[in-house]
Design an enzyme around this catalytic site. Structure first.
Site, PDB file in Angstrom:
ATOM      1  N   SER A   1       0.873  -1.171   0.000  1.00  0.00           N
ATOM      2  CA  SER A   1       0.000   0.000   0.000  1.00  0.00           C
ATOM      3  C   SER A   1       0.905   1.213   0.000  1.00  0.00           C
ATOM      4  CB  SER A   1      -0.887   0.021   1.254  1.00  0.00           C
ATOM      5  OG  SER A   1      -1.541   1.269   1.391  1.00  0.00           O
TER       6      SER A   1
ATOM      7  N   TYR B   1      -2.507   0.541  10.761  1.00  0.00           N
ATOM      8  CA  TYR B   1      -2.435  -0.025   9.416  1.00  0.00           C
ATOM      9  C   TYR B   1      -1.113   0.340   8.750  1.00  0.00           C
ATOM     10  CZ  TYR B   1      -3.653  -0.860   4.505  1.00  0.00           C
ATOM     11  OH  TYR B   1      -3.658  -1.295   3.194  1.00  0.00           O
TER      12      TYR B   1
END
Length: 235
Positions: A137, A151
């Protein structure tokens, strides 16, 4: 470029989103595939065939990774590539969010993939041109919001995993690439509204990026590919 002919690729989280799009793309390119999903019955029936193995894989399991890698090697006789795709996101930031959610993200986004890499590593090294493609990501390379610190931290660790694979496997021809997309149009971010001028990336675009990274020769590896759909002032 490496030919897909005969090559066997394992894909985690193969039943939806980026994983499902990647399965369809790689089948079209001619790869043989071993698909891992927590619920194997959720794999679309139209992609199942003689060149496809479906196996249970839960990132939280301490035994699924070894069982899946063994089943793949027994069916195909080799493992040439591994796509680390499964992941989760929970709201756990600098000031709020539970430690349990942080632990869950760490387990699914880092520890599960680590166990899977360890299980497949001997065959990947034996291939001479093995590939690990880690779907990370953009949150793994920068922190745009303190509200998703948990995250981001798990995805920074995922980037570290990619670098460790490259370091460990280089002499054996094993190469590893992190693909770091922004918002991808999947169920995971279905409720996220994008402001004017911002978009969600089609999962098919990430799938084709995976195919590109898999096909690169040993002499032209790309360590990290960042994919975005908006202009950012900070990377």
């Amino acid at each position: 470029m490496l030919s897909p002919q005969g090559r066997v690729i394992m894909i985690s989280g193969a039943n939806r989103g980026i994983g499902k799009a990647t399965v369809r793309s790689l089948l079209n390119h001619g790869y043989r595939l071993s698909l891992g999903a927590r619920d194997p019955d959720s794999i679309p029936e139209d992609i199942i065939g003689p060149d496809v193995l479906v196996h249970r894989w839960d990132a939280l399991s301490k035994t699924d990774s070894a069982a899946w890698a063994t089943a793949t090697q027994e069916k195909f006789g080799r493992i040439d590539g591994l796509i680390l795709n499964a992941g989760v996101i929970y709201q756990a930031g600098l000031e709020d969010g539970s430690e349990e959610d942080i632990d869950a993200m760490w387990s699914v986004n880092f520890k599960g993939p680590l166990r899977l890499v360890r299980a497949a590593l001997p065959e990947l090294k034996r291939a001479g041109n093995g590939r690990v493609i880690n779907i990370v990501s953009l949150s793994g390379v920068r922190v745009m919001s303190a509200g998703i610190l948990g995250y981001c931290a798990s995805k920074h660790a995922s980037i570290a995993l990619t670098h460790a694979i490259r370091q460990d496997g280089w002499a054996s021809g094993l190469r590893a690439t992190s693909i770091c997309p922004g918002l991808v149009d999947t169920d995971m971010v279905a409720d996220v509204q994008t402001p004017a001028g911002q978009f969600k990336i089609p999962p098919e675009s990430i799938a084709e990026t995976v195919a590109y990274a898999l096909a690169l020769p040993n002499e032209a590896v790309v360590a990290e590919i960042r994919v975005n759909s908006r202009l950012e002032s900070l990377f």
